[in-house]
Design a protein around this motif. Structure first.
Motif, PDB file in Angstrom:
ATOM      1  N   LYS A   1      37.680   3.007  89.330  1.00 52.45           N
ATOM      2  CA  LYS A   1      37.431   4.412  89.024  1.00 52.45           C
ATOM      3  C   LYS A   1      38.733   5.141  88.682  1.00 52.45           C
ATOM      4  CE  LYS A   1      35.019   8.299  89.017  1.00 52.45           C
ATOM      5  NZ  LYS A   1      34.076   8.618  87.940  1.00 52.45           N
ATOM      6  N   ASP A   2      38.672   5.976  87.662  1.00 55.88           N
ATOM      7  CA  ASP A   2      39.831   6.785  87.281  1.00 55.88           C
ATOM      8  C   ASP A   2      39.740   8.138  87.987  1.00 55.88           C
ATOM      9  OD1 ASP A   2      42.065   7.770  86.065  1.00 55.88           O
ATOM     10  OD2 ASP A   2      41.081   8.263  84.169  1.00 55.88           O
ATOM     11  N   PHE A   3      40.236   8.192  89.216  1.00 55.27           N
ATOM     12  CA  PHE A   3      40.180   9.431  89.994  1.00 55.27           C
ATOM     13  C   PHE A   3      41.217  10.425  89.471  1.00 55.27           C
ATOM     14  CE2 PHE A   3      38.663   6.338  93.288  1.00 55.27           C
ATOM     15  CZ  PHE A   3      37.378   6.861  93.404  1.00 55.27           C
ATOM     16  N   SER A   4      40.930  11.700  89.670  1.00 52.48           N
ATOM     17  CA  SER A   4      41.860  12.737  89.240  1.00 52.48           C
ATOM     18  C   SER A   4      42.607  13.381  90.406  1.00 52.48           C
ATOM     19  CB  SER A   4      41.113  13.824  88.453  1.00 52.48           C
ATOM     20  OG  SER A   4      40.105  14.425  89.254  1.00 52.48           O
ATOM     21  N   CYS A   5      42.037  13.353  91.613  1.00 52.38           N
ATOM     22  CA  CYS A   5      42.665  14.047  92.738  1.00 52.38           C
ATOM     23  C   CYS A   5      43.602  13.116  93.511  1.00 52.38           C
ATOM     24  CB  CYS A   5      41.618  14.652  93.665  1.00 52.38           C
ATOM     25  SG  CYS A   5      40.759  13.471  94.693  1.00 52.38           S
ATOM     26  N   GLU A   6      44.569  13.714  94.175  1.00 53.38           N
ATOM     27  CA  GLU A   6      45.633  12.983  94.851  1.00 53.38           C
ATOM     28  C   GLU A   6      45.113  12.150  96.022  1.00 53.38           C
ATOM     29  OE1 GLU A   6      49.850  14.064  97.118  1.00 53.38           O
ATOM     30  OE2 GLU A   6      48.964  15.489  95.707  1.00 53.38           O
ATOM     31  N   GLU A   7      44.186  12.707  96.803  1.00 54.31           N
ATOM     32  CA  GLU A   7      43.692  12.027  98.001  1.00 54.31           C
ATOM     33  C   GLU A   7      42.970  10.723  97.648  1.00 54.31           C
ATOM     34  OE1 GLU A   7      43.026  12.104 102.333  1.00 54.31           O
ATOM     35  OE2 GLU A   7      44.451  12.979 100.928  1.00 54.31           O
ATOM     36  N   LEU A   8      42.097  10.773  96.657  1.00 56.85           N
ATOM     37  CA  LEU A   8      41.348   9.578  96.265  1.00 56.85           C
ATOM     38  C   LEU A   8      42.265   8.554  95.603  1.00 56.85           C
ATOM     39  CD1 LEU A   8      38.054  11.207  94.920  1.00 56.85           C
ATOM     40  CD2 LEU A   8      38.454  10.138  97.146  1.00 56.85           C
ATOM     41  N   LYS A   9      43.254   9.021  94.866  1.00 60.38           N
ATOM     42  CA  LYS A   9      44.224   8.098  94.269  1.00 60.38           C
ATOM     43  C   LYS A   9      45.022   7.370  95.350  1.00 60.38           C
ATOM     44  CE  LYS A   9      45.033  10.265  89.747  1.00 60.38           C
ATOM     45  NZ  LYS A   9      46.033  10.951  88.891  1.00 60.38           N
ATOM     46  N   ALA A  10      45.343   8.092  96.428  1.00 61.24           N
ATOM     47  CA  ALA A  10      46.100   7.473  97.528  1.00 61.24           C
ATOM     48  C   ALA A  10      45.273   6.383  98.207  1.00 61.24           C
ATOM     49  CB  ALA A  10      46.519   8.539  98.538  1.00 61.24           C
TER      50      ALA A  10
ATOM     51  N   PHE B   1      30.682  14.246 103.396  1.00 58.95           N
ATOM     52  CA  PHE B   1      30.897  15.683 103.215  1.00 58.95           C
ATOM     53  C   PHE B   1      30.489  16.135 101.812  1.00 58.95           C
ATOM     54  CE2 PHE B   1      33.963  15.079 106.782  1.00 58.95           C
ATOM     55  CZ  PHE B   1      33.395  16.000 107.646  1.00 58.95           C
ATOM     56  N   ALA B   2      30.604  15.232 100.844  1.00 54.53           N
ATOM     57  CA  ALA B   2      30.235  15.572  99.466  1.00 54.53           C
ATOM     58  C   ALA B   2      28.739  15.768  99.303  1.00 54.53           C
ATOM     59  CB  ALA B   2      30.727  14.480  98.512  1.00 54.53           C
TER      60      ALA B   2
ATOM     61  N   ASP C   1      39.847  18.779  97.365  1.00 56.80           N
ATOM     62  CA  ASP C   1      39.820  18.247  95.994  1.00 56.80           C
ATOM     63  C   ASP C   1      39.023  16.946  95.929  1.00 56.80           C
ATOM     64  OD1 ASP C   1      41.352  20.366  95.144  1.00 56.80           O
ATOM     65  OD2 ASP C   1      43.259  19.267  95.210  1.00 56.80           O
ATOM     66  N   ALA C   2      39.213  16.097  96.946  1.00 58.12           N
ATOM     67  CA  ALA C   2      38.515  14.808  96.972  1.00 58.12           C
ATOM     68  C   ALA C   2      37.018  15.003  97.139  1.00 58.12           C
ATOM     69  CB  ALA C   2      39.065  13.942  98.101  1.00 58.12           C
ATOM     70  N   ILE C   3      36.636  15.865  98.071  1.00 59.51           N
ATOM     71  CA  ILE C   3      35.207  16.113  98.317  1.00 59.51           C
ATOM     72  C   ILE C   3      34.570  16.755  97.093  1.00 59.51           C
ATOM     73  CG2 ILE C   3      33.606  17.489  99.707  1.00 59.51           C
ATOM     74  CD1 ILE C   3      35.581  17.037 102.073  1.00 59.51           C
ATOM     75  N   LYS C   4      35.284  17.659  96.453  1.00 54.40           N
ATOM     76  CA  LYS C   4      34.778  18.310  95.236  1.00 54.40           C
ATOM     77  C   LYS C   4      34.540  17.278  94.132  1.00 54.40           C
ATOM     78  CE  LYS C   4      35.813  22.166  92.101  1.00 54.40           C
ATOM     79  NZ  LYS C   4      35.828  21.465  90.803  1.00 54.40           N
ATOM     80  N   GLU C   5      35.520  16.378  93.937  1.00 51.81           N
ATOM     81  CA  GLU C   5      35.386  15.370  92.877  1.00 51.81           C
ATOM     82  C   GLU C   5      34.203  14.442  93.139  1.00 51.81           C
ATOM     83  OE1 GLU C   5      38.070  11.932  90.612  1.00 51.81           O
ATOM     84  OE2 GLU C   5      39.039  13.482  91.825  1.00 51.81           O
ATOM     85  N   LEU C   6      34.035  14.029  94.381  1.00 50.10           N
ATOM     86  CA  LEU C   6      32.921  13.134  94.720  1.00 50.10           C
ATOM     87  C   LEU C   6      31.575  13.863  94.629  1.00 50.10           C
ATOM     88  CD1 LEU C   6      34.470  11.243  97.766  1.00 50.10           C
ATOM     89  CD2 LEU C   6      34.025  10.302  95.485  1.00 50.10           C
ATOM     90  N   SER C   7      31.561  15.140  95.002  1.00 43.47           N
ATOM     91  CA  SER C   7      30.290  15.887  94.970  1.00 43.47           C
ATOM     92  C   SER C   7      29.824  16.129  93.545  1.00 43.47           C
ATOM     93  CB  SER C   7      30.445  17.228  95.701  1.00 43.47           C
ATOM     94  OG  SER C   7      31.274  18.110  94.968  1.00 43.47           O
ATOM     95  N   GLU C   8      30.774  16.223  92.610  1.00 45.83           N
ATOM     96  CA  GLU C   8      30.412  16.505  91.221  1.00 45.83           C
ATOM     97  C   GLU C   8      30.045  15.255  90.438  1.00 45.83           C
ATOM     98  OE1 GLU C   8      33.818  18.599  89.806  1.00 45.83           O
ATOM     99  OE2 GLU C   8      33.171  20.541  90.620  1.00 45.83           O
ATOM    100  N   ASP C   9      30.320  14.086  91.001  1.00 47.46           N
ATOM    101  CA  ASP C   9      29.970  12.823  90.326  1.00 47.46           C
ATOM    102  C   ASP C   9      28.948  12.080  91.175  1.00 47.46           C
ATOM    103  OD1 ASP C   9      29.832  10.532  88.833  1.00 47.46           O
ATOM    104  OD2 ASP C   9      31.999  10.224  88.692  1.00 47.46           O
ATOM    105  N   TYR C  10      27.721  12.586  91.144  1.00 46.22           N
ATOM    106  CA  TYR C  10      26.677  12.040  92.016  1.00 46.22           C
ATOM    107  C   TYR C  10      26.382  10.580  91.709  1.00 46.22           C
ATOM    108  CZ  TYR C  10      22.111  11.315  94.175  1.00 46.22           C
ATOM    109  OH  TYR C  10      21.071  10.821  94.910  1.00 46.22           O
TER     110      TYR C  10
END
Length: 593
Positions: free
Chosen positions: A288-297, A372-373, A166-175
């Motif tokens: 940053k307003d992250f949506s995924c749990e890993e980045l929020k942690a 990884f993103a 989820d974290a890698i996906k969120e970072l990859s989609e926000d270049y």
């Protein structure tokens, strides 16, 4: 991929235009400041030669104010220029990843290369032309170390793996965000002494054990400054002499404690600016307003300790001020600056020192996820794989090797379920590359990363390989014996854990055909009895006959065809053993036969 290349190129083009505009402003401000300096000098000359006119004094004050404003604005322009240059470089690196020139990236992770590692060298995970070299965009010690360890020692639970995905996906989609974060990290840079700094901060050593002396050193500068103030106000000789005596005392205390304070500062005395450079990236992540749990942690860890880091920033800033000899003399004579910083650092270590290693490791985790993103931005047909709870399964559609250029990559469907595959085929037909394709995507999947495939599901198997076998003259080890040791390791690992995936390339290539065939059959019989899954490649078609004796051993192959006396490979895996050879053709082609 053509679309993303166009986006990168357009972004570089737009930023270079913006850079030209900023350069013009930068040059103008440089000349403007020079003119102001000359004007201030001329006005000052007039002030002293024309009777110290108040109007001229007001003009000088106004000119100085304009100069300060120009300096502040100029500094902002310089930061903008550096930011634009950094973002351009990041986009250029992504273009290099797409066009194949990434193999010229300097950082290949050389120190992580270990020929005894289960798969690192065989699958090109680290080293020249490796996955590390291809994806790595880390710029700090802990980020680089974490990225390498994720590739080499990934061992995540299924729940942790999903969080990382989820974290890698969120970072990859926000270049745009990921690129700016990477730029902030790049301003810090990699320093191998940073772990030593963290170790020092974690060590709660006492600067001065006697509390009375500590209190005396803390409050003495206040008394001294108070006496100096009184001396200026009342202009009494006795008060002035008291102030001078206190200054002499402080000078003496500073000199006798100089080595003690600087030894206590340790590495922080040489790395203050490295610490301060983390502030930008920490603040950037916090906002940053992250949506995924890993980045929020990660964000929560950074936010909860940011005040401690800011306090360390201030202490390191004050230590850095004494790098200027004149400032060091003034600050220590009047304020016992080194003692103040040492006492503050001691208090900081006592309160926060034990938190810092985890803090910077969390920043390293964020950088690793950023690396990884990169994959879905530069590689065609990527997907996030599904990790299964069952053992020994690897199913995928349109699986490709991420290190092969998008334009030349050939993809294959592949399915393995508690089986051993024998892949036969001619020289250069694609057997080894196919095995590496499976392995490198397996490693990516085990880190929570995207993989180069349209679909993929897998079991989290232990991966061990025997592919790039070399002799060792220093240890008196031949190629054949080196391979025996490697295969012995595979068997030992299979004995301990049958949820193992093994790869053996050109099994027993270092011996004669009779012993090779006998050894290959013996190894495969043992491995299939242990219940592990794996793949071997071979030129010996006799090995393929094992399919007839064991139901979980299956034959696959690669082949070639000939057009106009030239050889062609399609690099597509096929069911069944190979029916073609090309050694004789190649020998004739180069004129040996």
């Amino acid at each position: 991929m053509a679309i993303i290349k166009t986006i990168f190129k357009k972004d570089i083009e737009n930023r270079k235009k913006e850079l030209k505009e900023q350069d013009k402003i930068h040059n103008f401000l440089g000349l403007f400041k020079l003119a102001l300096v000359i004007l201030i000098g001329y006005s000052t000359y007039n002030f002293y030669t024309k009777g110290q006119d108040n109007k001229i004094l007001a003009l000088i004050t106004f000119e100085l104010l304009i100069f300060v404003i120009a300096c502040i604005y100029h500094s902002k322009i310089i930061n903008r220029i550096k930011n634009e240059m950094g973002l351009i470089k990041i986009s250029e690196n992504n273009l290099k990843r797409i066009d194949g020139s990434w193999i010229n990236f300097e950082d290949i992770g050389k120190e992580f290369v270990d020929v005894d590692h289960d798969y690192a060298v065989d699958l090109d995970i680290v080293g020249k032309k490796s996955l590390f070299q291809f994806l790595n965009s880390t710029n700090t010690y802990y980020g680089r170390d974490k990225f390498a360890k994720d590739l080499l020692y990934a061992n995540f639970s299924s729940s942790k793996l999903r969080k990382r995905q989820d974290a890698i996906k969120e970072l990859s989609e926000d270049y745009i965000y990921a690129r700016q974060a990477e730029h902030y990290f790049s301003k810090i840079g990699i320093d191998d002494s940073f772990p030593n700094l963290i170790e020092e901060l974690n060590h709660k050593s006492v600067f001065i054990k006697n509390k009375f002396i500590t209190t005396f050193l803390k409050f003495l500068p206040y008394v001294t400054c108070f006496m100096i103030t009184l001396a200026f106000i009342f202009r009494k000789y006795n008060i002035a002499m008291m102030a001078v005596s206190l200054l002499i005392l402080q000078t003496f205390l500073w000199l006798i404690g100089f080595l003690k304070t600087h030894n206590y500062f340790g590495i922080l005395n040489t790395l203050p600016y490295k610490i301060n450079l983390y502030d930008d990236v920490i603040s950037f992540i916090e906002k940053k307003d992250f949506s995924c749990e890993e980045l929020k942690a990660i964000q929560l860890t950074l936010s909860s300790n940011h005040d401690a880091i800011k306090e360390l920033f201030k202490i390191s800033d004050r230590i850095a001020q004494c790098h200027n000899a004149i400032f060091a003399i003034i600050l220590n004579i009047f304020f016992l600056w080194d003692y103040k910083n040492a006492i503050d650092l001691e208090n900081w270590k006592r309160n926060y020192g034990g938190l810092m290693e985890n803090y910077f490791k969390e920043l390293g985790e964020f950088e690793s996820l950023l690396s990884f993103a990169n994959l879905p931005r530069v590689c065609d047909n990527t997907t996030l794989p599904l990790m299964l709870n069952e053992d020994k399964i690897f199913n995928t559609k349109n699986l490709g090797h991420p290190l092969i250029n998008n334009d030349t990559r050939v993809c294959n469907d592949f399915s393995l379920h508690n089986e051993i595959f024998i892949i036969s085929g001619s020289n250069m037909s694609g057997k080894t590359t196919f095995m590496r394709t499976i392995g490198i995507n397996m490693i990516l999947a085990s880190t929570g990363s995207y993989v180069c495939a349209n679909e993929m599901c897998f079991s989290n198997m232990k991966l061990v390989t025997s592919m790039r076998i070399v002799d060792n003259l220093n240890e008196g080890i031949s190629t054949f014996y080196a391979e025996l040791k490697r295969i012995k390791k595979i068997v030992d690992d299979a004995n301990k854990n049958n949820n193992t995936l093994f790869f053996i390339d050109e099994i027993f290539r270092g011996t004669n055909s009779v012993d090779r065939l006998k050894g290959a059959k013996g190894v495969l019989e043992k491995l299939q009895k242990l219940g592990v899954s794996g793949i071997i490649t071979t030129h010996d078609l006799e090995v393929c006959s094992l399919e007839e004796s064991f139901p979980n051993i299956k034959n696959y192959s690669f082949c070639e065809n000939y057009v106009n006396d030239d050889i062609h490979f399609d690099y597509k895996v096929k069911i069944g053993k190979s029916k073609t050879t090309n050694a004789e053709f190649l020998l004739k082609k180069i004129g040996i036969l």
